[in-house]
Design a protein around this motif. Structure first.
Motif: not given
Length: 217
Positions: A132-139, A148-163
């Motif tokens: 996944e690539i999340i850029c400034g325009s995605d948030v 941006i980090f919450l979006k990355a976790c959401e796209r990869l379907n993981v909890l923040p603690s799993e990243a």
């Protein structure tokens, strides 16, 4: 259990901050102001370009069209990159290969434009590593906000603690901390202040250190 590693790009994967400094310097000094590396380090790393251009406009009391300066900045950046090139940071290839071979998902969370990020990663033949690539325009809000980090976790379907997040800037550290994603700092131009160090899991010397950390988990 860590399932995802989230990378910043500028100053972490690629050695581009000096080029960014030269672009801001040319812009600001065209209005008769001096702009030193210390000024850049203080306020600019990790921030979205449009945010920095608005900051310059207000800080120096200038009257310009931000869209026009946005285009100028990218023109200057392309010129400097063509002249000098932009290199990968130490350990980039080794870490990405390790993560792929050991089944980790890999994300990029960058304030950069999507077209720029894809172009730079493709040029260095590392684009294929990223799930996944999340850029400034995605948030809606860029770093230091956590979006941006919450979006990355959401796209990869993981909890923040799993990243985990790998960052070089204080803005990125703050964003990861507020997203509740454990963050490691690999400093580039600036060592993080002590209050930011306290928000990290550690300050590393290079991306190669991440392999040791993951092996010890």
């Amino acid at each position: 259990m860590i399932k995802v590693v989230i990378f910043d790009m500028d100053g972490l994967l690629i050695d581009s901050e000096v080029i960014s400094y030269r672009c801001y310097k040319e812009l600001i000094e065209s209005y008769g102001y001096s702009f030193m590396m210390e000024d850049y380090i203080q306020d600019y790393p990790g921030k979205q370009l449009n945010v920095s251009l608005q900051f310059i406009k207000e800080h120096y009391h200038l009257d310009y069209d931000i869209r026009e300066k946005f285009q100028l900045f990218h023109h200057l950046e392309q010129k400097y990159m063509k002249e000098d090139g932009v290199q990968l940071k130490k350990g980039t290839q080794e870490l990405l290969k390790y993560l792929q071979e050991h089944g980790y998902s890999i994300a990029l969370a960058t304030s950069s434009l999507s077209s720029r990020a894809h172009s730079i990663l493709d040029e260095h033949d590392i684009l294929h590593y990223f799930d996944e690539i999340i850029c400034g325009s995605d948030v809606q809000r860029g770093k230091p906000y956590p979006d941006i980090f919450l979006k990355a976790c959401e796209r990869l379907n993981v909890l923040p603690s799993e990243a985990i997040v790998l960052e070089d800037s204080e803005a990125g550290i703050q964003a990861a901390y507020d997203a509740k994603v454990p963050v490691y700092c690999i400093p580039d131009l600036k060592q993080p202040g002590e209050d930011y160090v306290q928000k990290t899991q550690g300050v590393l010397t290079s991306l190669l250190d991440v392999i040791t950390i993951l092996e010890n988990m």
